[in-house]
Design a protein around this motif. Structure first.
Motif, PDB file in Angstrom:
ATOM      1  N   THR A  45      -7.123  -6.487  -8.348  1.00  0.00           N
ATOM      2  CA  THR A  45      -7.528  -6.005  -9.673  1.00  0.00           C
ATOM      3  C   THR A  45      -8.598  -4.924  -9.544  1.00  0.00           C
ATOM      4  OG1 THR A  45      -6.970  -8.111 -10.714  1.00  0.00           O
ATOM      5  CG2 THR A  45      -8.521  -6.704 -11.881  1.00  0.00           C
ATOM      6  N   ASP A 166      -1.252  -4.999 -14.104  1.00  0.00           N
ATOM      7  CA  ASP A 166      -1.879  -6.094 -13.364  1.00  0.00           C
ATOM      8  C   ASP A 166      -1.176  -7.397 -13.730  1.00  0.00           C
ATOM      9  OD1 ASP A 166      -3.475  -7.658 -11.848  1.00  0.00           O
ATOM     10  OD2 ASP A 166      -5.370  -7.090 -12.809  1.00  0.00           O
ATOM     11  N   GLU A 167      -0.349  -7.888 -12.851  1.00  0.00           N
ATOM     12  CA  GLU A 167       0.425  -9.106 -13.087  1.00  0.00           C
ATOM     13  C   GLU A 167       1.087  -9.108 -14.464  1.00  0.00           C
ATOM     14  OE1 GLU A 167      -1.407 -12.704 -11.797  1.00  0.00           O
ATOM     15  OE2 GLU A 167      -2.874 -11.601 -10.612  1.00  0.00           O
TER      16      GLU A 167
END
Ligand SMILES: Nc1ncnc2c1ncn2[C@@H]1O[C@H](COP(=O)(O)OP(=O)(O)OP(=O)(O)O)[C@@H](O)[C@H]1O
Ligand SMILES: [Mg+2]
Lengths: 240, 403
Positions: A45, A166-167
């Protein structure tokens, strides 16, 4: 397109110093689809935030699209985020009090587009993710997968060169995750560079290129060859 | 850039908190507009010029309890003794003191025959001698002053001379000069007073009366056991004179009580005390209401920032500048204030109408609600900018860090 050289990121909290990224080096070419994997807390991240100008770095060199990112003013960073980068978050991050059209419109307003231009792009983007008929719905009235598609529409509406996720499928079941992944693949085929952090090895395998971050460094990466992704499943599995 | 439409839809979809604030603003505007209007009215009343050089004038009373004293002679001696004191400019006996809240008044009759007989407005009656005009410091603008020989020992039906205030003259004799005219203190023909002069301004004793500006100075001696005197002296001599006057008068004749030395400034303060109190209480209320409203605004903004931390981070990630974040909160609260202000302004006018009917107040002027709304916008800006500036410092990284 994206070039990071010896990027370090140190978080200082009261007594602890966390080296989230250490001498981080990465080049991403225009049009690539990069999947980023790695253990929890390894700095994925942090890398994505720095790449997307959401936070600064302690030292190193970062060029995005030829622009030197160190020492950019806050307003300039905001403008680059707005024009060149699209974000997709794990938690969708839609504004609950705005309907879908208004949500997609948010970055377009900051861009200063005219009303007709905004309307055109909002409609186009929502249609592209298959939600053109639900412009007036509130986010709470949609399933998670649909909400993530709205978030993707919001990221697409500004026609960014770069999509950072991000995911994006972290909160979705596997069926919805696959739909979102297919959408991202379509977007990438249309020319947008995508960097996606994921924990899902199956999704990571579908990307052209896999990189792995371990302990704040790019540990291993696999370049695609001749347009065919070469899968190194051992590496990916070792991570999860 | 302004984002009124999406902010408006956000407001409309959010639940109770802006509604409560809106209600508070509506009430505040209605009350503040009326309160500041009343304050202004009271201050304007208190600001009226009495026509008297108040800082130089004081009065006192004298009660002579010795029946053997010749009051007429004694009064002449007393006045001479007072006038001879250093610092005294002039002095007179008087039936009343301006702004004191008590005195004499009468409705005079005007006319030459029963056909054109009418009433002059009810006016204060200042019995006094030739030094009355100088003692009060009122300005003679027409005619002349009373002469010593014109001060008559009693009220007879003819020969009495008087001086009137311009307000009285304009009211009683609208189209002609009042000088030379006769007014009657009673029925037509009874207790005639010939007007020989007009003073620019002289208020009576009752500041809440509509007839405050109507006054008549009458050249007739008053020699009762209970008397009132007016003295004009140089500024700063009052404390000395209030000791010296009883001293010299008692030395001459000791059988009397001399007391109640009061400056006109003191009279003014006490006669306007209620107004003053009302103005201060209302001012306090206005300040408190504005404070409470601004605290309410700040509170709501802080609450919203807390609640929307992730949203603010997301907006920043999507390209909002810090200024965009501040203006998001400003516009949101301007909308609430504007709606509250307009509804509150209308309520203020309705409230003003009620006050006008029940409490004898003039009609609320439209400037007051308007000024209140302007004040509200300023208060809003101050109350919102500070927390909103803090909100703008929220890192865009919040967007990915919080789930
Ligand atoms: N704001 C911060 N202050 C201090 N330390 C931080 C901060 N943000 C991240 N870190 C630390 O930096 C390191 C990297 O965090 P990061 O969020 O980049 O990991 P990640 O790879 O995304 O993990 P996950 O897979 O759990 O999301 C971690 O040790 C984390 O505790
Ligand atoms: Mg992470």
């Amino acid at each position: 397109m994206l070039s990071m050289k010896n990027i370090n990121k140190v978080f200082k909290t009261d007594l602890v110093e966390t080296h989230a990224l250490r001498d981080f080096n990465l080049e991403v070419k225009e049009g690539e689809f990069v999947a980023v994997t790695g253990p929890s807390g390894s700095g994925k991240t942090t890398f994505l935030n720095i790449a997307g100008l959401l936070e600064g770095f302690t030292n190193g060199d970062y060029f995005l699209d030829g622009v030197n990112i160190s020492n950019l003013s806050d307003n300039k960073s905001a403008a680059i985020r707005n024009e060149k980068i699209g974000f997709i978050f794990q938690g969708f991050n839609l504004i609950p009090d705005l309907n879908l059209a208004e949500n997609v419109e948010v970055p377009l307003r900051y861009r200063g587009f005219s009303r007709s231009e905004r309307d055109k792009r909002v409609k186009q983007a929502l249609e592209q993710v298959g939600l053109g008929a639900r412009m007036k719905h509130l986010p709470a009235q949609l399933s998670g997968g649909q909400q993530q598609r709205v978030a993707i529409a919001r990221a697409l509406a500004g026609e960014p060169r770069f999509l950072l996720a991000d995911e994006p499928t972290g909160n979705l079941d596997s069926m919805m995750a696959r739909q979102v992944m297919e959408l991202l693949e379509d977007i990438n085929k249309a020319g947008t560079t995508i960097i996606m952090v994921t924990h899902d090895p199956e999704l990571a395998r579908r990307a052209q290129r896999n990189i792995q971050i371990v302990d704040g460094q790019v540990c291993d990466f696999t370049m695609y060859q001749g347009g065919q992704p070469q899968l190194v499943s051992d590496n990916v599995q070792a991570v999860s | 850039m302004l984002q009124i439409k999406p902010i408006l839809s956000m407001l409309l979809r959010s639940k109770s908190s802006p509604l409560l604030l809106l209600l508070q603003i509506i009430l505040s505007v209605a009350i503040v507009a009326n309160a500041s209007f009343i304050i202004h009215e009271r201050l304007a009343l208190m600001d009226r010029d009495s026509g008297v050089v108040e800082q130089e004038v004081f009065d006192f009373t004298m009660y002579s309890f010795d029946p053997s004293v010749d009051l007429v002679q004694q009064q002449h001696k007393d006045l001479q003794l007072i006038r001879d004191l250093p610092g005294v400019k002039s002095a007179t006996f008087s039936s009343m003191t301006p702004l004191s809240g008590g005195g004499w008044s009468s409705s005079f009759t005007i006319g030459t025959s029963e056909e054109d007989e009418r009433s002059a407005p009810n006016s204060a009656m200042y019995y006094g001698d030739e030094q009355m005009v100088d003692t009060l410091g009122v300005k003679l603008i027409e005619g002349r002053n009373l002469r010593p020989e014109e001060i008559l020992p009693t009220f007879t039906d003819s020969g009495v001379k008087g001086i009137v205030s311009k307000a009285f003259a304009d009211q009683a004799f609208p189209d002609e000069s009042a000088v030379g005219k006769v007014i009657y203190n009673g029925n037509l023909g009874e207790e005639a007073i010939e007007i020989i002069g007009v003073v620019e301004r002289l208020q009576g004793a009752w500041v809440n009366s509509d007839n405050l500006e109507y006054s008549v100075i009458i050249g007739v001696e008053l020699t009762n056991a209970f008397m009132r005197y007016l003295v004009r002296a140089e500024e700063g001599t009052f404390t000395r004179l209030k000791e010296q006057i009883p001293e010299v008068l008692h030395k001459d004749q000791k059988n009397r009580v001399i007391q109640n030395f009061t400056t006109l400034t003191e009279h003014r303060t006490s006669v306007y005390r209620d107004h003053e109190l009302m103005a201060s209480v209302l001012s306090l209320m206005v300040v408190l209401l504005l404070l409470i409203t601004s605290l309410g605004l700040t509170g709501m903004v802080m609450f919203n920032i807390e609640r929307r931390t992730k949203q603010i981070g997301t907006r920043r990630a999507l390209g909002a500048t810090k200024r965009d974040v501040v203006s998001l909160f400003l516009v949101e609260n301007y909308i609430i204030c504007l709606v509250g202000g307009v509804v509150g302004g209308l309520l203020a006018i309705a409230l003003g109408q009620q006050l006008m009917q029940h409490y004898d107040l003039p009609q609320l002027e439209w400037q007051y609600p308007l000024a209140t709304i302007v004040g509200l916008v300023i208060v809003t800006t101050l109350a919102v900018v500070f927390p909103a500036t803090k909100a703008a410092k929220i890192s865009p990284a919040i967007a990915t860090r919080s789930v």
